[in-house]
Design an enzyme around this catalytic site. Structure first.
Site, PDB file in Angstrom:
ATOM      1  CB  CYS A 132      -8.678  12.823  -3.324  1.00  0.00           C
ATOM      2  SG  CYS A 132      -6.965  13.236  -3.704  1.00  0.00           S
ATOM      3  CG  HIS A 175      -5.803  50.674 -36.211  1.00  0.00           C
ATOM      4  ND1 HIS A 175      -5.405  51.857 -36.793  1.00  0.00           N
ATOM      5  CD2 HIS A 175      -5.570  50.827 -34.881  1.00  0.00           C
ATOM      6  CE1 HIS A 175      -4.935  52.669 -35.861  1.00  0.00           C
ATOM      7  NE2 HIS A 175      -5.021  52.063 -34.698  1.00  0.00           N
ATOM      8  NE  ARG A 180     -14.375  14.791  -4.465  1.00  0.00           N
ATOM      9  CZ  ARG A 180     -14.714  16.035  -4.185  1.00  0.00           C
ATOM     10  NH1 ARG A 180     -15.856  16.520  -4.639  1.00  0.00           N
ATOM     11  NH2 ARG A 180     -13.949  16.803  -3.454  1.00  0.00           N
ATOM     12  CD  GLU A 198     -10.211  31.018 -21.592  1.00  0.00           C
ATOM     13  OE1 GLU A 198      -9.433  30.899 -22.550  1.00  0.00           O
ATOM     14  OE2 GLU A 198     -10.838  30.051 -21.105  1.00  0.00           O
ATOM     15  CD1 TRP A 255      -6.231  16.413  -8.683  1.00  0.00           C
ATOM     16  CD2 TRP A 255      -6.767  15.048 -10.342  1.00  0.00           C
ATOM     17  NE1 TRP A 255      -5.952  17.059  -9.852  1.00  0.00           N
ATOM     18  CE2 TRP A 255      -6.265  16.258 -10.884  1.00  0.00           C
ATOM     19  CE3 TRP A 255      -7.173  14.023 -11.217  1.00  0.00           C
ATOM     20  CZ2 TRP A 255      -6.160  16.460 -12.258  1.00  0.00           C
ATOM     21  CZ3 TRP A 255      -7.067  14.251 -12.575  1.00  0.00           C
ATOM     22  CH2 TRP A 255      -6.567  15.454 -13.082  1.00  0.00           C
TER      23      TRP A 255
END
Ligand code: F6R
Length: 614
Positions: free
Chosen positions: A2, A510, A28, A487, A75
């Site tokens: 927050c 492969h 925020r 990722e 938040w």
């Protein structure tokens, strides 16, 4: 994450200054907004759910006035984003008002204790702080003393600004593992979560340390250090003065905390985000509930899209190892593959930063209809996934503005590691004490990722500027290294617009190895479960590839000295720490490659932060 602000001035209305600060803090959190003004004998609070522009009009924030005020932009971490859960929160008599950024870890036990003696109006952890201070004041303690005693009861993280009726010129503050700074002006002093919120008031700032608390008045400041059991000592004024710095940033730059882009800021926020995830979850009863569901699952699915799918793969890895309930990982848009075999007794762990991704929600709804129970893992309280889930685990990483997921990926991993460990205790595969000790060990993740960023950044920067001819690259991993490689490749593709393909290292011979010729870049993600990856590095190097192995420092790997094999060492610490050690290099490589190519890393082409279409 927050945003908080408090301003006190001599003979001047500070509400416009607080509102301006809140606008700058809105990045925020934007779930709710509120302001409290100290009117001498009483405190006036106005607040509501929604963005500042709307709440301002709806509850009349601009009609407030006064020379000492605090404000908050939320938040949500405890309780959905409603008017009642908006800050500031007050005690029973409305004599104390508190705004808070952070997570109180012993929330559940404090709430149980205080609910017998106080009228609790919200579901937040913050309100409990107001009642703790109230108890001290009722016992006749002065506000500073009452605050110190209250702080001694809190576990977790907090940045606080507090008004106490009868103290019209003072704002009390405290900091523990959440950012808080003081702004010192002429006849006006302020406290806030970060510098942008203060630049319209003063450029002279003092950064507070963990464990510090105190008060500001229009012309004065007092800082104390909290000791054991609520004892405290004053920090000498000369020491506070020696920390005073004049900020030279522009407002625009300051809203990114001095960083040129949100993406790099959010990469750097990972240590704090992990602290918040850990503090918020370690004692969260929802974690136990979710672990109970996972442990009892007949079949366990883990579903997500993009980065969240990769976090799901990491979960599958740990859950299979420790809990004895191996999940079936599922790309959200492919949910139909298993649809017909889903039934009551099955459990779906659905991972989504936004909690609004269409494919993930479709998968959840379909499996739920067939009787499955849903554990949601999300960053957004009150999101669609939160509402669809039987139990939700909040990752509490704070808002992520950059389109590429960075800090939410590592926070998802932390939440899912905690879930896997709790499930291991619930299935009896791990002794509960041992599982708890392992979970406590995750507090190290914050410093591991901070060190990993420090070790990786110079190399990522160098490669991004030196290697301008890359058209395509591989990132290979085995075991835990494979989802980390995936990722990494996703970040490089989406931000640097460079073809990057992740492959299980063993499988790379492969087929993919056919593309390798002199100078072809191949990165290998070495994790301590898979020393065999050394052989894959050699196979690639023998075909002329430019090989870079990213490995934990404490892992021994037999690699020859060769001009086309380089090694980047990052922090070690065991298999649970390795996602935090190995991920930042690829985030930084993607970021610097994008910047060097002139692309905007915060808004990559063709992508949206939340994908709400099929
Ligand atoms: C990658 C990225 C996307 C998201 C995906 C899922 O950097 O941001 O791949 O991970 O769109 O989003 P959430 O987690 O909100 O469901």
């Amino acid at each position: 994450m927050c945003g908080i602000i408090g301003v006190t001035a001599r003979d001047r209305d500070v509400v416009p200054l607080v509102l301006e600060g809140l606008v700058r803090l809105e990045y925020r959190g934007y779930d709710s907004v509120g302001v409290a003004v100290n009117a001498g004998g009483s405190i006036i609070v106005r607040k509501g759910a929604g963005k500042i522009a709307d709440v301002r009009v709806r509850v009349g924030l601009d009609r407030l006035s006064g020379s000492t005020a605090i404000g908050h932009t939320r938040w949500a971490t405890h309780g959905p984003p409603t008017d009642g859960n908006a800050h500031p929160h007050i005690d029973c008599d409305g004599m104390v008002a508190v705004v808070h950024n952070g997570v109180i870890r012993n929330y559940a036990s404090l709430r149980e204790e205080l609910s017998g003696r106080h009228r609790l109006r919200s579901e937040t952890d913050t309100e409990l702080i107001a009642h703790l201070i109230e108890e001290g004041l009722r016992r006749g303690l002065d506000p500073l003393e009452a605050l110190a005693r209250a702080l001694a009861r809190l576990e977790g993280s907090y940045a606080l600004a507090i008004l106490v009726a009868g103290e019209p010129d003072r704002i009390y503050f405290a900091r523990m593992r959440s950012p808080l700074i003081l702004g010192l002006g002429e006849g006006v002093n302020a406290v806030a979560s970060d510098i942008p919120a203060l630049l319209h008031i003063t450029r002279r700032v003092v950064t507070l340390d963990d464990g510090e608390f105190g008060w500001i008045s229009p012309d004065d400041v007092a800082v104390y250090k909290l000791g054991p059991g609520g004892s405290y000592t004053r920090v000498p004024q000369a020491e506070v003065a020696s920390r005073l710095k004049t900020v030279e940033w522009s407002v625009e730059k300051a809203s990114k905390g001095g960083y040129p882009h949100f993406m790099i800021k959010e990469i750097y926020e990972q240590p704090q985000a992990l602290t918040d995830t850990y503090n918020g979850l370690l004692d969260d009863p929802n974690l136990g509930r979710a672990a109970g569901l996972v442990a009892s699952a007949e079949r366990l699915y883990v579903v997500g899209a993009g980065t969240s799918y990769h976090a799901g793969l990491v979960f599958s890895y740990y859950a299979a190892r420790v809990s004895g309930v191996p999940p079936i990982p599922l790309i959200a848009s492919e949910f139909k593959v298993y649809e017909n075999s889903v039934g009551a007794g099955d459990v779906v762990v659905a991972v989504s930063q936004s909690g609004e991704t269409y494919d993930t929600l479709e998968a959840v709804r379909s499996y739920k209809e067939r009787g499955a129970r849903v554990v949601g893992v999300t960053n957004v309280v009150g999101s669609a996934l939160d509402r669809e889930s039987h139990v939700t685990i909040y990752i509490r990483a704070g808002p992520e503005i950059g389109v590429a997921a960075t800090k939410t990926f590592t926070s998802q991993i932390m939440a899912l590691q905690l879930l896997a460990l709790a499930a291991a205790a619930a299935t009896g595969r791990m002794d509960p004490g041992e599982a708890r000790a392992e979970a406590r060990g995750l507090s190290r993740a914050s410093s591991v990722i901070a060190d990993a960023i420090r070790d990786s950044e110079p190399v990522a920067k160098l490669l991004a500027t030196r290697e301008r001819g890359w058209r395509s690259l591989y990132i290979l991993g085995r075991g835990l290294g494979y989802p980390i490689a995936r990722e990494g490749a996703l970040k490089v593709k989406e931000i640097a617009y460079l073809h990057a393909e992740a492959y299980p290292a063993g499988e790379s011979k492969h087929g993919p190895i056919a593309l390798v010729e002199d100078g072809f870049p191949v990165f290998l993600v070495a994790t301590s479960d898979s020393p065999e990856i050394a052989g894959n590095a050699l196979e690639m190097a023998a075909r002329g590839a430019r090989v870079m192995v990213v490995k934990p420092r404490d892992m021994s790997l037999e690699l020859p000295q060769a001009p086309n094999i380089a090694v980047l060492e990052v922090p070690g610490g065991g298999i649970l720490m390795e996602p935090y050690a190995l991920t930042p290099f690829f985030q930084l490589l993607a970021y610097y490659k994008a910047v060097q190519s002139g692309y905007d890393p915060d808004k990559p082409r063709n992508l949206a932060k939340t994908v709400t279409v099929e």
